[in-house]
Design a protein around this motif. Structure first.
Motif, short mmCIF file in Angstrom:
data_model
loop_
_atom_site.label_atom_id
_atom_site.label_comp_id
_atom_site.label_asym_id
_atom_site.label_seq_id
_atom_site.Cartn_x
_atom_site.Cartn_y
_atom_site.Cartn_z
N LYS A 49 -3.15 87.68 22.59
CA LYS A 49 -2.85 86.53 21.75
C LYS A 49 -3.17 85.22 22.48
CE LYS A 49 0.89 88.78 19.17
NZ LYS A 49 2.31 88.70 18.77
N SER A 50 -3.54 84.22 21.69
CA SER A 50 -3.68 82.88 22.26
C SER A 50 -2.28 82.31 22.48
CB SER A 50 -4.45 81.97 21.30
OG SER A 50 -3.67 81.70 20.14
N TYR A 51 -2.20 81.19 23.21
CA TYR A 51 -0.90 80.59 23.45
C TYR A 51 -0.25 80.13 22.15
CZ TYR A 51 -2.34 80.58 28.39
OH TYR A 51 -2.74 80.95 29.64
N GLN A 52 -1.06 79.73 21.15
CA GLN A 52 -0.52 79.39 19.84
C GLN A 52 0.03 80.63 19.14
OE1 GLN A 52 0.46 77.19 17.73
NE2 GLN A 52 0.58 78.57 15.95
N GLN A 53 -0.65 81.74 19.24
CA GLN A 53 -0.23 82.95 18.53
C GLN A 53 0.96 83.64 19.19
OE1 GLN A 53 -4.01 84.91 18.89
NE2 GLN A 53 -4.68 84.33 16.81
N ASP A 54 1.20 83.37 20.46
CA ASP A 54 2.28 84.02 21.20
C ASP A 54 3.62 83.45 20.75
OD1 ASP A 54 4.07 85.09 23.02
OD2 ASP A 54 2.72 84.86 24.73
N ASP A 55 4.43 84.25 20.09
CA ASP A 55 5.70 83.75 19.56
C ASP A 55 6.74 83.54 20.65
OD1 ASP A 55 6.25 86.37 20.21
OD2 ASP A 55 7.09 86.92 18.26
N ASN A 56 6.44 83.96 21.89
CA ASN A 56 7.37 83.69 22.99
C ASN A 56 7.20 82.28 23.53
OD1 ASN A 56 9.49 85.03 24.59
ND2 ASN A 56 8.16 84.56 26.32
N ILE A 57 6.07 81.65 23.24
CA ILE A 57 5.83 80.25 23.61
C ILE A 57 6.25 79.41 22.41
CG2 ILE A 57 4.10 78.55 24.30
CD1 ILE A 57 2.43 80.92 25.39
N ILE A 58 7.27 78.58 22.58
CA ILE A 58 7.86 77.92 21.41
C ILE A 58 7.36 76.49 21.21
CG2 ILE A 58 9.93 79.34 21.63
CD1 ILE A 58 11.38 76.72 22.55
N ALA A 59 6.77 75.87 22.25
CA ALA A 59 6.33 74.47 22.12
C ALA A 59 5.44 74.12 23.29
CB ALA A 59 7.53 73.53 22.06
N PHE A 60 4.84 72.94 23.20
CA PHE A 60 4.02 72.41 24.29
C PHE A 60 4.41 70.97 24.56
CE2 PHE A 60 1.40 75.58 22.07
CZ PHE A 60 1.14 76.46 23.11
N GLU A 61 4.43 70.64 25.84
CA GLU A 61 4.62 69.24 26.28
C GLU A 61 3.26 68.80 26.80
OE1 GLU A 61 6.99 66.76 29.78
OE2 GLU A 61 6.46 68.88 29.99
N ILE A 62 2.66 67.79 26.21
CA ILE A 62 1.24 67.54 26.40
C ILE A 62 0.87 67.18 27.83
CG2 ILE A 62 -0.71 66.12 25.66
CD1 ILE A 62 0.69 65.80 22.96
N PHE A 63 1.60 66.26 28.45
CA PHE A 63 1.19 65.67 29.73
C PHE A 63 2.43 65.51 30.60
CE2 PHE A 63 -2.38 62.75 31.35
CZ PHE A 63 -1.88 62.65 32.64
N ASN A 64 2.33 65.97 31.83
CA ASN A 64 3.44 65.85 32.78
C ASN A 64 3.48 64.44 33.38
OD1 ASN A 64 5.52 67.31 34.63
ND2 ASN A 64 4.18 66.22 36.06
N GLU A 65 4.50 63.69 33.05
CA GLU A 65 4.75 62.37 33.66
C GLU A 65 3.54 61.44 33.59
OE1 GLU A 65 6.07 63.45 37.56
OE2 GLU A 65 7.87 64.45 36.82
N PRO A 66 3.04 61.17 32.39
CA PRO A 66 1.92 60.23 32.26
C PRO A 66 2.35 58.81 32.61
CG PRO A 66 2.81 60.75 30.12
CD PRO A 66 3.52 61.65 31.09
N LYS A 67 1.39 57.99 32.96
CA LYS A 67 1.67 56.59 33.30
C LYS A 67 0.84 55.70 32.38
CE LYS A 67 2.05 53.43 37.25
NZ LYS A 67 3.51 53.28 37.08
N HIS A 68 1.51 54.87 31.60
CA HIS A 68 0.84 54.01 30.62
C HIS A 68 0.96 52.55 31.05
CE1 HIS A 68 0.04 56.98 27.36
NE2 HIS A 68 1.00 57.64 27.99
N GLU A 69 -0.18 51.92 31.28
CA GLU A 69 -0.20 50.50 31.65
C GLU A 69 -0.94 49.67 30.60
OE1 GLU A 69 -1.96 50.72 35.54
OE2 GLU A 69 -0.01 51.03 36.52
N ILE A 70 -1.14 50.27 29.43
CA ILE A 70 -1.81 49.58 28.33
C ILE A 70 -0.77 49.22 27.27
CG2 ILE A 70 -4.09 50.59 28.66
CD1 ILE A 70 -3.37 52.82 26.79
N LYS A 71 -1.18 48.52 26.25
CA LYS A 71 -0.25 48.10 25.21
C LYS A 71 0.33 49.32 24.50
CE LYS A 71 -2.58 43.68 24.31
NZ LYS A 71 -3.30 42.85 23.30
N PRO A 72 1.58 49.22 24.03
CA PRO A 72 2.23 50.37 23.38
C PRO A 72 1.41 50.96 22.24
CG PRO A 72 3.85 48.66 23.83
CD PRO A 72 2.53 48.08 24.17
N GLU A 73 0.79 50.09 21.41
CA GLU A 73 0.01 50.62 20.30
C GLU A 73 -1.23 51.38 20.79
OE1 GLU A 73 -0.86 46.11 20.57
OE2 GLU A 73 0.86 47.47 20.78
#
Length: 858
Positions: A183-207
């Motif tokens: 199974k792909s990670y999407q198809q695997d029912d034991n994987i319940i969610a994804f967190e996209i990026f570990n501790e990103p740093k944003h120095e641009i405007k919020p929008e």
């Protein structure tokens, strides 16, 4: 007719697709709450773990061990602790090339294997695809070719090339099929969610940040992912504008962090840190849009804390704040946990930190059973809640319910319903299990008169595990020694049968008065012999241990700098070996004497390796004591420190290390709490550049003093100067302090007179303070303890940085006999900013602190 058939076929296809999606997506987010498909709320608690990657991978490889075998062992132990959540940020620099193309290499293969093992144990998973970090830590980063190696964190959300590589990597990762599950990670029912990026740093405007996040979400959705998606906020502090933009996006949830005791102190924190975890502060709680997002804690730990009381308190605070997922960072692979080399500021493993591991098991129960957003009492009343008791002084966390009794150290608590117990887990002894070993053990009821017992090895902690990382350091050692276990369980009786179940364990025995001899392994306990045959094949028999580092005799002793004539002082040692010694002796003399006097030590009841002996009553002359310990086994003597062959009384004995020493002071001598010359490893604050901290020569060039200074008093943070704990070799627990009533503080201001607040930290870690005016001349300021009253308690530099810097006074009071002097946790020092005018706050301000002592005022 044809139209009807097509309609039915379409409906069937749609139903099948919906069913397939529901199966692949066991969790949905609705109104900011994660729910299972049946509508019940998610509450999952566990660990991060990184054996397939980075230093974890390399360290296992360097020891010549099999990674899959290491993973098998750790997953089994994680499941044994009752944990049901796993999270990790992937090392994308190891998994992708510069353009973001996924690499099918050993790291991906081991990660897929780990996912399979977690699935088999029912441990749910959240994956963070982008980690950004290099794979070197704690070593220097190697040369890496993954896309994130070419961009800073902030460039990752600004550079078109970086974004293109991320999108390519995410697309390929989510289409990757795990060959072990099919199974792909999407198809695997034991994987319940994804967190996209570990501790990103944003120095641009919020929008602009929101647009970047939406672009990644769209990429992930286009790859077929329909599971909930989270985004991390920890690097943004309490940036309200960023949080608002994030929560207005289509993200499903927000990922938070908690390191309330700071990070990388370099040594163990020897103090009660429970005030730091009384509540979790969410700076985005007032943003209405964030109320519609699910909340997870991707990483947490009480870093550099060895005590077993922190995790249940943190779990309680997480639930109060509405979190539904929390994963500690990080569980140490058992293969290398004896070194604690991977992340030296963290240390958690069932074998090498059994008390902390049991407290994590208790925390998992708290997290699953406490209602989301349920308010809890303020500290220290919150040390007792919902069947849980936390006692810092005893290093003890207890969960006591009708069916469960878990304890992180020996306890005298009476079970709520002894005859209804179904799960017992502990370290040490309790009302139902008297155990002489130091490792963890687990008892699970299989049926009436049938219990499964699992026993893990004894642990001897050899040195501070929170020092700098090194695979050359042995922080702890396991011993598979035989120990005594006495059970008091009504359905088993006093003559129950014991049968070994794990591979190679052929032990069979009958208890005498409820007592048996056990070594590490899995056992079936039955009230009747016939039940063993019936149930032996119905219980899990897997049992995993790493290869022992050594089985040699070892002895650990915490020396003390001083005691006084009349104190009830005892010499204490903890030793470990595969066989019990014939005798353990204290070798004692005054410095300058030639011969040692030998005194046989007594074994501490119920603890096979603990020995102690009170300072002989006729040793009343003050002076410097010099001593060692001689252990005799099979007629052969070994003397510590140094493990030198022979006895210190032998005419030809050669010691291999300097003897321990302790100053025996006259009765009523001052009792030091802080000495700048000796106490240099205990500072909890400052941890950053706000305060200049230097050790310089002291009054008239004698000794050292601690100089503390700030460039200005304008900023609120500049008020705090110092928080420090007592040293391990300066314990007050065996001191007679009944007549001590005054503090003597040797201090001076550097450039101009200063206005300070000084405070002691009581047994709860709460501050009692007094205002001081300090001149530029060296002086002893005498402060009666009765003058101390409750003040705000300084905390460490916690992470994320938006967390509070102090615990405010909830209830006023003054120092009294309830604040026991022998349980003092440390002291703190700060400027009284409110006492300075605006102009006076400008420019450098500083003081020099030499010593703080308890004295008896005439």
């Amino acid at each position: 007719m044809l139209r009807t058939s097509l309609s039915k076929a379409l409906a069937a296809a749609l139903f099948s697709a919906a069913a397939s999606a529901a199966a692949a997506n066991p969790v949905v987010v609705k109104d900011g709450v994660m729910r299972w498909q049946d509508g019940s709320e998610v509450a999952l608690f566990g660990v991060n773990y990184s054996a397939p990657f980075a230093f974890g991978y390399r360290s296992i490889e360097r020891l010549g061990l099999d990674h899959r075998a290491a993973i098998d062992m750790d997953v089994d132990h994680i499941a044994r602790l009752g944990l049901d959540a796993y999270r990790v940020h992937l090392w994308d620099r190891l998994l992708a090339d510069k353009e973001g193309n996924l690499q099918d290499n050993i790291h991906l293969q081991l990660f897929d294997y780990l996912l399979l093992r977690l699935k088999e144990k029912g441990i749910k998973v959240i994956i963070t695809p982008i980690g950004w970090w290099g794979s070197g830590y704690p070593e220097p980063d190697p040369v890496e070719h993954g896309f994130s190696a070419f961009y800073s964190k902030s460039q990752m959300n600004q550079s078109p090339d970086a974004i293109a590589a991320q999108k390519n990597y995410l697309t390929q990762l989510f289409k990757h099929v795990n060959p072990l599950t099919g199974k792909s990670y999407q198809q695997d029912d034991n994987i319940i969610a994804f967190e996209i990026f570990n501790e990103p740093k944003h120095e641009i405007k919020p929008e602009q940040s929101a647009a970047y996040i939406e672009e990644l979400i769209a990429t992930i959705r286009a790859a077929g992912v329909t599971k909930p998606l989270f985004y991390n906020t920890s690097e943004q502090g309490d940036d309200q504008a960023f949080a608002t933009a994030l929560c207005k996006s289509s993200i499903d949830g927000v990922a938070y962090q908690w390191y309330p005791t700071g990070l990388v102190k370099g040594s163990v924190i020897n103090a009660n840190m429970l005030p730091a975890v009384a509540h979790y502060t969410n700076p985005f709680a007032s943003i209405s849009q964030c109320g519609t997002k699910a909340k997870m804690v991707y990483e947490f730990d009480a870093a550099d804390v060895a005590s077993s009381v922190m995790y249940p308190a943190m779990a309680r605070s997480f639930r109060e704040a509405g979190f539904q997922w929390a994963t500690q960072f990080a569980y140490d692979a058992a293969a290398v946990a004896h070194t604690n080399a991977e992340y030296n500021t963290h240390h958690l493993n069932l074998l090498y930190t059994p008390s902390k591991a049991l407290s994590l098991k208790i925390a998992a129960e708290v997290f699953r059973t406490q209602k989301r957003a349920e308010k809890v009492a303020d500290y220290p009343a919150s040390n007792s809640f919902a069947g849980v008791t936390l006692d810092y002084q005893q290093n003890l966390a207890v969960l006591n319910t009708e069916t469960q009794l878990f304890y992180s150290n020996s306890t005298s608590v009476e079970p709520v319903a002894k005859d209804q117990l179904r799960q017992i887990a502990g370290v040490g002894s309790s009302d139902v299990a008297q155990y002489s070993g130091s490792g963890a053990y687990f008892l699970d009821k299989v049926a009436d008169g049938v219990w499964r017992l699992e026993v893990f090895p004894d642990l001897l902690s050899l040195q501070d595990p929170y020092q700098n990382s090194s695979l050359k350091r042995e922080a702890g050692r396991l011993y598979a020694a035989a120990q005594q276990l006495k059970l008091d369980l009504a359905d088993l009786g006093k003559s129950y049968n014991l049968k070994g179940l794990n591979t190679g364990n052929t032990v069979q025995a009958s208890a005498r008065n409820g007592e048996v001899t056990v070594q590490p392994g899995v056992y079936l306990l039955t009230a009747k012999a016939a039940l063993a045959e019936q149930y032996s094949s119905k219980v899990e028999t897997d049992f995993y241990l790493p290869k022992p580092q050594s089985t040699e005799l070892a002895l650990v002793h915490q020396a003390q700098r001083q005691t006084a004539v009349g104190d009830k002082f005892s010499f204490k040692v903890q030793l470990a070996a595969l066989s019990k010694p014939e005798k353990v002796e204290l070798m004692l003399r005054y410095m300058g004497d030639q011969k040692f006097s030998a005194f046989e030590m007594q074994q501490v009841a119920g603890q096979s390796g603990a020995y102690q002996l009170a300072l002989p009553k006729d040793w009343t002359r003050s002076g410097l004591l010099e001593y060692g310990f001689t252990v005799t086994r099979s007629g052969q003597a070994v003397t510590f420190p140094g493990a030198a062959a022979g006895s210190a009384q032998d005419w030809d004995f050669v010691n291999k290390a300097p003897y321990w020493t302790m100053l025996l002071q006259p009765k009523n001598s001052p009792v030091p709490l802080f000495d700048a010359t000796a106490d240099r490893q205990n500072t909890l604050y400052p941890k950053d550049a706000t305060v200049t901290q230097r050790y310089i020569t002291g009054d008239m060039g004698q000794g050292l003093v601690l100089q503390l200074g700030v460039d200005s008093l304008k900023e609120p943070k500049s008020a705090a100067l110092l928080k420090t704990t007592l040293s391990l070799d300066n314990s007050l627990l065996q001191r007679d302090l009944a007549k001590y009533d005054t503090l003597a503080i040797k201090i001076r201001a550097v450039k101009q007179p200063e206005k300070l607040q000084f405070a002691l930290l009581d047994q709860h870690g709460l501050a009692y303070g007094v205002d001081l005016s300090v001149s530029t001349d060296w002086q002893y300021l005498l402060v009666p303890l009765a003058k101390l009253s409750r003040v705000d308690t300084l905390l460490t530099q916690a992470y994320p940085v938006f967390l509070p810097q102090a615990v405010p006074v909830e209830q006023t009071g003054t120092w009294s006999d309830e604040q026991k002097l022998e349980l003092i946790q440390g002291l703190q020092l700060k400027f009284r900013q409110e006492a300075y005018s605006a102009s006076e706050q400008l420019g450098w301000h500083g003081v020099e602190l030499a010593e703080v002592s308890l004295i008896q005022r005439p």
